[in-house]
Each structure stands twice: as C-alpha cells, then as structure tokens.
Write an enzyme that holds these catalytic residues in place. Structure first.
Site, PDB file in Angstrom:
ATOM      1  N   LYS A 196     107.616 -46.919   7.042  1.00  0.00           N
ATOM      2  CA  LYS A 196     105.981 -47.662   6.153  1.00  0.00           C
ATOM      3  C   LYS A 196     105.330 -47.709   7.348  1.00  0.00           C
ATOM      4  CE  LYS A 196     103.258 -49.544   4.098  1.00  0.00           C
ATOM      5  NZ  LYS A 196     101.826 -49.463   5.161  1.00  0.00           N
ATOM      6  N   CYS A 231     101.954 -59.852  19.105  1.00  0.00           N
ATOM      7  CA  CYS A 231     102.396 -60.784  17.825  1.00  0.00           C
ATOM      8  C   CYS A 231     103.126 -62.074  19.595  1.00  0.00           C
ATOM      9  CB  CYS A 231     103.498 -60.710  17.877  1.00  0.00           C
ATOM     10  SG  CYS A 231     105.303 -59.548  18.913  1.00  0.00           S
TER      11      CYS A 231
HETATM   12  P1  NAD Z   1     100.322 -56.911   8.080  1.00  0.00           P
HETATM   13  O1  NAD Z   1     101.327 -57.669   7.853  1.00  0.00           O
HETATM   14  O2  NAD Z   1      98.820 -56.385   7.476  1.00  0.00           O
HETATM   15  O3  NAD Z   1     101.545 -55.618   7.129  1.00  0.00           O
HETATM   16  C1  NAD Z   1     101.651 -55.092   8.274  1.00  0.00           C
HETATM   17  C2  NAD Z   1     102.438 -53.625   7.619  1.00  0.00           C
HETATM   18  O4  NAD Z   1     103.570 -54.570   5.983  1.00  0.00           O
HETATM   19  C3  NAD Z   1     101.894 -52.842   7.225  1.00  0.00           C
HETATM   20  O5  NAD Z   1     102.831 -51.951   6.854  1.00  0.00           O
HETATM   21  C4  NAD Z   1     101.830 -53.573   5.639  1.00  0.00           C
HETATM   22  O6  NAD Z   1     100.947 -52.096   5.009  1.00  0.00           O
HETATM   23  C5  NAD Z   1     102.828 -53.562   5.557  1.00  0.00           C
HETATM   24  N1  NAD Z   1     102.005 -54.593   4.642  1.00  0.00           N
HETATM   25  C6  NAD Z   1     100.885 -55.131   3.779  1.00  0.00           C
HETATM   26  N2  NAD Z   1     101.793 -55.910   2.470  1.00  0.00           N
HETATM   27  C7  NAD Z   1     102.445 -55.687   2.112  1.00  0.00           C
HETATM   28  C8  NAD Z   1     103.459 -56.416   0.654  1.00  0.00           C
HETATM   29  N3  NAD Z   1     103.150 -56.804   0.138  1.00  0.00           N
HETATM   30  N4  NAD Z   1     105.124 -55.143   0.645  1.00  0.00           N
HETATM   31  C9  NAD Z   1     105.297 -54.566   2.055  1.00  0.00           C
HETATM   32  N5  NAD Z   1     104.745 -54.087   2.410  1.00  0.00           N
HETATM   33  C10 NAD Z   1     103.362 -54.494   3.110  1.00  0.00           C
HETATM   34  O7  NAD Z   1     100.282 -57.189   9.421  1.00  0.00           O
HETATM   35  P2  NAD Z   1      99.731 -56.438  10.745  1.00  0.00           P
HETATM   36  O8  NAD Z   1      98.424 -57.051  10.896  1.00  0.00           O
HETATM   37  O9  NAD Z   1      99.893 -54.867  10.390  1.00  0.00           O
HETATM   38  O10 NAD Z   1     100.281 -56.226  12.155  1.00  0.00           O
HETATM   39  C11 NAD Z   1      99.510 -57.995  12.888  1.00  0.00           C
HETATM   40  C12 NAD Z   1     100.956 -58.990  12.777  1.00  0.00           C
HETATM   41  O11 NAD Z   1     101.827 -58.668  13.306  1.00  0.00           O
HETATM   42  C13 NAD Z   1     100.202 -60.128  13.157  1.00  0.00           C
HETATM   43  O12 NAD Z   1     100.911 -61.180  12.443  1.00  0.00           O
HETATM   44  C14 NAD Z   1     101.354 -60.212  14.560  1.00  0.00           C
HETATM   45  O13 NAD Z   1     101.985 -61.181  14.687  1.00  0.00           O
HETATM   46  C15 NAD Z   1     103.062 -59.895  13.774  1.00  0.00           C
HETATM   47  N6  NAD Z   1     103.824 -59.014  14.734  1.00  0.00           N
HETATM   48  C16 NAD Z   1     105.058 -59.797  14.560  1.00  0.00           C
HETATM   49  C17 NAD Z   1     105.873 -59.202  15.465  1.00  0.00           C
HETATM   50  C18 NAD Z   1     107.166 -59.920  15.934  1.00  0.00           C
HETATM   51  O14 NAD Z   1     107.526 -59.262  16.569  1.00  0.00           O
HETATM   52  N7  NAD Z   1     106.846 -60.617  15.158  1.00  0.00           N
HETATM   53  C19 NAD Z   1     105.449 -57.668  16.571  1.00  0.00           C
HETATM   54  C20 NAD Z   1     103.971 -57.007  16.346  1.00  0.00           C
HETATM   55  C21 NAD Z   1     103.378 -57.557  15.176  1.00  0.00           C
END
Ligand code: NAD
Length: 505
Positions: free
Chosen positions: A186, A297
């Site tokens: 997803k 990130c």
């Molecule tokens: P997010 O957590 O809002 O969403 C990420 C994904 O999770 C999306 O596809 C979203 O639809 C899904 N999602 C949201 N709620 C959910 C639930 N309850 N159950 C299942 N899926 C759910 O994050 P974002 O805003 O898309 O991305 C930014 C964040 O990602 C930042 O905090 C960043 O640091 C982190 N990030 C981490 C890494 C890493 O390698 N550590 C890499 C890239 C981004």
C-alpha cells in the site's frame, strides 16, 4: 533532463491485483483525490480499498504464493527474473521518473537520475541474495543431522510513505520477492501512482501474476485492514513513529505478526573546529536539511557546532541556502522541492513560529518560498503549491519545539558546545535515534562518537548513504525496529525452520 508538461502525463488509477488493474470503483467505493504538491492541482483520484478489496488482494497473493511456483523455483531462476525486472525499471527511467516527479516532491532531474536507477540497483542487489542463504547444518553428534531451513513467510504486507515513493517501496518489495514471498503493497495515498508502474514492470519481467500487488487507500481503512488480514504473515512499514506504534499494536492483536518499522528521526550533525574543509562541511550540512526540502527520515536537522566555528559555518550555510531554486518538480532547474501538502507546510510554519515565540532567533528563512511560475507550459502562472525557505534557527535549547519535534521540512536548528562531553549529551535525543553525522579530523574522537551515539547509522565526515546496499538502515529507540537494506532486510523476509533427524532409525 528536460522540463515536462504535467498535464500531458496520464496515470493509471485503481489497484493492481493478480497481474492486472482493478478499477475498484464498484458499489460506490469511496475515492480520494490526489493533488500535485508543486501546484496543488488535483490531477487524479484513487479508490480506497475496503475490507473486501484488501481481502481480494491478499487472497490473490496467497494463491499465487502457493501455486505460481515463485517460492519453489530454483533461486537462480528467481534471481534472473528479478534482474530482468531491474533492467526494465532502468530502461523506463524517463517515464517512471516523470510519473514520480508529477505527484511527489521529487524534482524530475533527480527522479530520473537517482530515484529510478537507485530503485533498479536495489532490486538487483536483492536478486543476488536469492541463492545465497538457504539455511545451515548444525553441529550435532554423529547420530543426528540438525538443520535450519530458510523459508519465505508467505504474503508480506508492505506500507510505504510519500517522501521517496519508489525507493521506499523498493526497499520493502525487493528483499521480500527475492526471498520467495508474495507482497501486497500500500503506497501513501498522496503518491499512489509510480509503484503501479513498478508492479506492471515486475509482471513484464516474469514475476508471476499475483506475487506483487498494489492496493490504494488511506491508512485508517486500507492500511489497517491490510495489517490485520489473517493471511498477512509479516508487516514491513516505513512512516511516522505514531503510525508505526498503531501498526505494531494491530499486528499484536491480529496474530502476533512480526514487524519491521522504519520510523521518524531528529538526527544531529556534530561539527568540531578541526573538521577539514569548512566549505565542504557547510555544503554537507546544508544538503542534509534541504534535500527533498528536508522531507527525509534521516534529515540532519540538529546542527551542533563547536562554539568558535558557529559563526563562519552559519554564514556559509546561509549562502548555500540562498542558491537553492524552489520550483515545480516538473521543471528542469528545480533544486528546492515543494512541501508535500498545504497542511504539512502550515505545520512547519507553526513549529517555527512557536520556536521563535519561545526565544529562538531567526537567522535565515522562516517564510514561505516564492516558487514563481512554472516553466513547463502548465496551466498555472505562479505556483500555488506549498514551498518553504530553508531556515536556520539559533538561540534554541534542547526543549525548543524545533529541536525536539521531527519537523519534516527544511528547518535546521543550531546549538553550540565547548566540550566533547557536552556535544555527545546534546546529540542524544530523548526519543529518536535514526542517524547522526560527526565531522572532525580527530580519528579517536570520531570513534568515541561512533561508540557513544544512540543512532542506527553514524556517518563520519559525510552525511547520507551511498549505493553500498550492504550497509543497512534502521533506527534505535523510537526510530524503528529492524532494518531495511543489507543482509538483515533479506533475512527479515525469511523464517527459519529447525530440523533434527535421528539417523539411527
Ligand atoms: P505516515 O505514518 O503518515 O504514513 C505512512 C504510511 O502509513 C502511509 O501509506 C499511510 O497511508 C499509512 N498509514 C497511516 N495510518 C495507518 C494505520 N493506522 N495503519 C496502517 N497504515 C497506516 O508517514 P508519512 O507522512 O507518509 O511519512 C513521513 C514519515 O515517515 C516521517 O516520520 C519520516 O521520518 C518517516 N520515514 C522514515 C524512514 C526510515 O527509513 N526510517 C524513511 C522515510 C520516511
């Protein structure tokens, strides 16, 4: 790389299940609008997969896992198909790069020259693992034969963020597929399209239909249904720490499924006065907070600098900030990305505002950026997207909001230190531990920081990864559980069966 006209790029909507597009709009299924970050224009919509659609995708993947032969074929055959997949991705760089640039924060020049080839190379890297790890024979007494056999899990549920849609998704799917699993991915509802093309190319390369599926939808509905589905054997997630915790709870409550979580960060960059080549250091520091407009990130968002160097370093960083050119992701000359959405830009603004209100000083930036018109021939004149100027805040403390919170924008804070002990204490964040950078000419000191820092990755006299895929990425503390990349991510897509045979029977 030339500019392109975003209105001329068409996207395929729908889910990708069992090797074909499924529109998914039947029975009045909810749809979500998708906007271009560069100008705010809604250019498409996607269906939101409900419980029935998620079930259809997972069942399809499960049947393909059991019957397509993907898990059972000679691993070198699987590797060959994945290498072909990587070749097709690379050959499609222009189309795929435009698709990525169209709806995400990735400028087209970078998407074509970095995101797509990096995605292809990551797939190749894991293809090479397919026949390298089958298990072990244990040392037993002569009357027994003991083994561990590496087996795929079955169907992996993968959930990806919006900041590098292709690259982040490929870090999930490549090791899962190489290990013989099926995947239901997803993507973020904000960047749903480029991974559909990726799944299409996988099928063209010979990955059996149903082994790589994509479902569209939001987190609360589609993501949650996916994570909880009884035939999902393992979940791999990249996104915010808050969502990661919700997913972990859902996994615990729906079959104690294993999880890999790549979460948020608030990474420090520590600069000592002896750091070689100050101009290069300044470029590294600035690049680590302005790349993808800080929506990374591992963004190096907290600058800790030895007091005597603070002023000359800040000045140089300010000059580099001023060179950046905000613009549409489809314009060839763009070097400062848009912010993913208006609410996210407003959030950045309010964190900066509150931090200034609590006594910080605004050294550079702190306002919306004027991205001017688009050079692509797109309908709009001035871009209505959300852009934010690279910002440097000084006179902050460990309690300042911009120092504590992951801003996910081009906002750098600067704190000074006088001693090594003080630098290390400031570097440790109470919650996050994703990455850190140390800049010094003193090898002993660099290694003391490598040992002392609570971070999953430490870079010395550089900041950011190379294409050395063997080096994994992942967080300490609330920045995550497990690793992407490296041997670790491959092993995390396998489960190990123990076998003990009595040879005396
Ligand atoms: P997010 O957590 O809002 O969403 C990420 C994904 O999770 C999306 O596809 C979203 O639809 C899904 N999602 C949201 N709620 C959910 C639930 N309850 N159950 C299942 N899926 C759910 O994050 P974002 O805003 O898309 O991305 C930014 C964040 O990602 C930042 O905090 C960043 O640091 C982190 N990030 C981490 C890494 C890493 O390698 N550590 C890499 C890239 C981004």
């Amino acid at each position: 790389m030339d500019s392109f006209n975003p209105d001329e790029v068409t996207v395929r909507s729908g889910h990708f299940i069992g090797g074909e597009y499924v529109e998914g709009g039947e029975h009045g299924a909810r749809r979500m609008e998708v906007a271009r970050p560069s100008d705010g224009v809604v250019y498409a919509s996607v269906p939101v997969a409900d419980a029935n659609m998620v079930d259809r995708a997972v069942e399809n993947a499960w049947q393909a896992f059991r019957t397509s032969g993907w898990a059972r074929m000679a691993p070198r055959e699987r590797a060959k198909i994945l290498r072909r997949f990587a070749d097709l991705v690379e050959a499609d760089a222009l189309a795929l790069g435009r698709l990525e640039a169209l709806g995400s924060t990735r400028p087209v020049a970078q998407a074509v020259s970095w995101d797509v080839p990096f995605t292809a190379e990551g797939i190749r890297f894991y293809a090479e693992f397919a026949d390298k790890l089958g298990g072990d024979v244990a040392a037993t007494d002569h009357d027994h034969l003991g083994m561990t056999i590496a087996e795929p899990y079955g169907v992996i549920g993968a959930i990806a963020p919006w900041n590098f849609p292709l690259v982040m998704a490929s870090w999930k799917i490549a090791p899962a597929l190489a290990a013989g699993n099926a995947v239901v991915l997803k993507p973020s509802e904000m960047t749903p399209f480029s991974v559909l093309r990726l799944a299409e190319l996988a099928v063209q390369a010979g990955v059996p239909a149903g082994i790589f599926n994509v479902i569209q939808g939001d987190g609360r509905t589609t993501g949650d249904e996916l994570v909880r589905h009884p035939k999902i054997s393992k979940v791999t997630f990249t996104g915010s720490t808050r969502t990661g915790a919700a997913i972990m709870a859902a996994c615990a409550n729906s079959g104690t499924k294993p999880v890999t979580l790549e979460l948020g960060g608030k990474s420090p960059q520590i600069v000592f006065a002896d750091a070689p080549r100050l101009d290069d250091v300044a470029r590294r520091i600035a690049g680590a907070i302005t790349g993808n407009a800080g929506q990374v990130c591992v963004a190096g968002s907290r600058l800790l600098v030895e007091r005597s160097l603070a002023e000359p370093l800040a000045e140089r960083i300010g000059r580099i900030f001023a060179e950046l050119k905000p613009g549409a992701t489809w314009a060839a000359g763009t070097t400062l990305s848009p912010i993913i959405s208006e609410p996210q830009a407003a959030r950045i603004e309010s964190i900066v505002g509150r931090t200034l209100g609590s006594g910080a000083t605004l050294r550079y930036g702190g306002v919306r950026a004027d991205a001017g018109g688009s050079s692509s021939g797109a309908a709009s004149g001035a871009l209505a997207g959300a852009f934010y100027t690279p910002t440097l805040l000084t006179d902050v403390t460990a309690d300042s909001e911009a120092v504590r919170e992951e801003v996910f924008g081009p906002v750098l804070t600067l704190q000074t230190f006088d001693t090594e002990e003080e630098a290390l204490a400031l570097a440790q964040h109470p919650e996050y531990g994703l990455a850190a950078g140390v800049h010094t000419a003193d090898l002993g000191r660099a290694l003391r920081f490598v040992r002392g820092l609570e971070a999953g990755t430490v870079w010395v006299n550089r900041y950011g990864r190379t294409s050395d895929f063997m080096i994994p990425t992942g967080g300490y503390k609330r920045s995550g559980i497990g690793k992407d990349l490296g041997r670790q991510a491959y092993e995390a897509n396998l489960r190990f069966k123990s076998v003990l045979i009595d040879l005396r029977q």
